[in-house]
Enzyme design. Structure first.
Site: not given
Ligand code: GUN
Length: 279
Positions: A52, A96, A119
């Protein structure tokens, strides 16, 4: 034989488009910053977080990284989120998931300002999606819509079956397909006659989290098959929720694993970050 829907290529195109958009915004004096919070050091989460941050760098926005120790308390995490909510230089906040067991995930998601919730997990954004108002949309389902549109798959009027009902993928996926005028069926582990239901799908979207669960006999001849799953088999090879060898001979179009849905999630996260900059 099915045509492959190339998520790697499509996500690269989207990131190039976003990079150009960010450059334009910069000329107008608008900068973007994504705050990325990771609690603990789960190796898979670290990989996602690094990807990311790299994507931010690629499209030209800043990322602010917060790597917090496993023993961080919920109160400490909430305090950081509150500071970032009030920090005008931060447009997007991402925690996350999963967070350690002593922290309540729902409380954390609810604490992030809906205006910075890139998100798309906050109840306000989920509610907006439900009633067709503007808001941030969960990245994986939004990415699947882009995959379908950019692969010339007609959605309106088609029978779409979503396998899985998670808050992050299944439910928002169904709502997005409905918004695109598909006729949508949501199925799950308790669905009766799942095979027959799936065989009715023109577009079959599988996010059930079980390795190679969907075999060829769940797929209508000529269907479009989207596989959200990602698993490692005993030989360390990646596999999806769909048994690919059997699916590719029946489907008209199909996403591979890896290189299908996976790369789209980060591309759409970047899309949400750019949207956050322009709001
Ligand atoms: N953990 C697995 N997929 C995601 C996601 O799309 N966003 C976040 N914040 N955590 C995750």
């Amino acid at each position: 034989m099915a045509q492959i829907i190339d998520g790697k290529k499509i996500s690269a195109e989207i990131k190039e488009e976003l990079k150009a958009k960010v450059a334009q915004l910069k000329e107008q004096g608008i900068e973007g910053t994504l705050a990325v919070i990771q609690v603990g050091n789960d190796p898979a989460s670290s990989v996602y977080v690094n990807n990311k941050k790299r994507a931010c760098e690629f499209i030209g926005i800043h990322s602010k990284s917060f790597e917090l120790p496993e023993e961080t308390t919920q109160e400490e995490l909430l305090k950081l989120i509150d500071e970032l909510n009030n920090d005008k230089s931060v447009n997007g906040i991402l925690v996350q998931l999963p967070v350690p067991a002593h922290i309540d995930e729902k409380t954390i998601i609810n604490a992030i300002s809906p205006k910075k919730d890139v998100d798309g997990f906050h109840p306000e954004n989920v509610g907006s999606l439900t009633i067709g108002q503007e808001g941030f949309v969960s990245c994986t389902p939004a990415g699947i819509i882009e995959l379908l549109k950019r692969s010339d798959v007609e959605i309106a009027g088609k029978n779409c079956v979503v396998v899985g009902r998670s808050n992050i993928v299944g439910k928002p996926m169904a709502l997005l397909m409905l918004r695109e005028n598909a006729t949508v069926t949501i199925t799950h582990s308790r669905t009766a006659n799942l095979k027959e239901v799936c065989c009715n799908a023109d577009i079959l979207i599988v996010a059930i989290g079980k390795k190679e669960f969907i075999t060829g006999d769940y797929i209508k001849e000529g269907a479009v098959v989207i596989d959200v799953g990602i698993h490692r088999d005993e030989n360390n090879k990646l596999a999806g929720d769909v048994k690919y060898d059997e699916a590719e001979v029946k489907a008209s179009k199909i996403t591979p694993v890896p290189g299908g849905v996976g790369p789209m999630t980060i591309a759409m996260l970047m899309n949400n970050c750019v949207e956050a900059m322009t709001r």
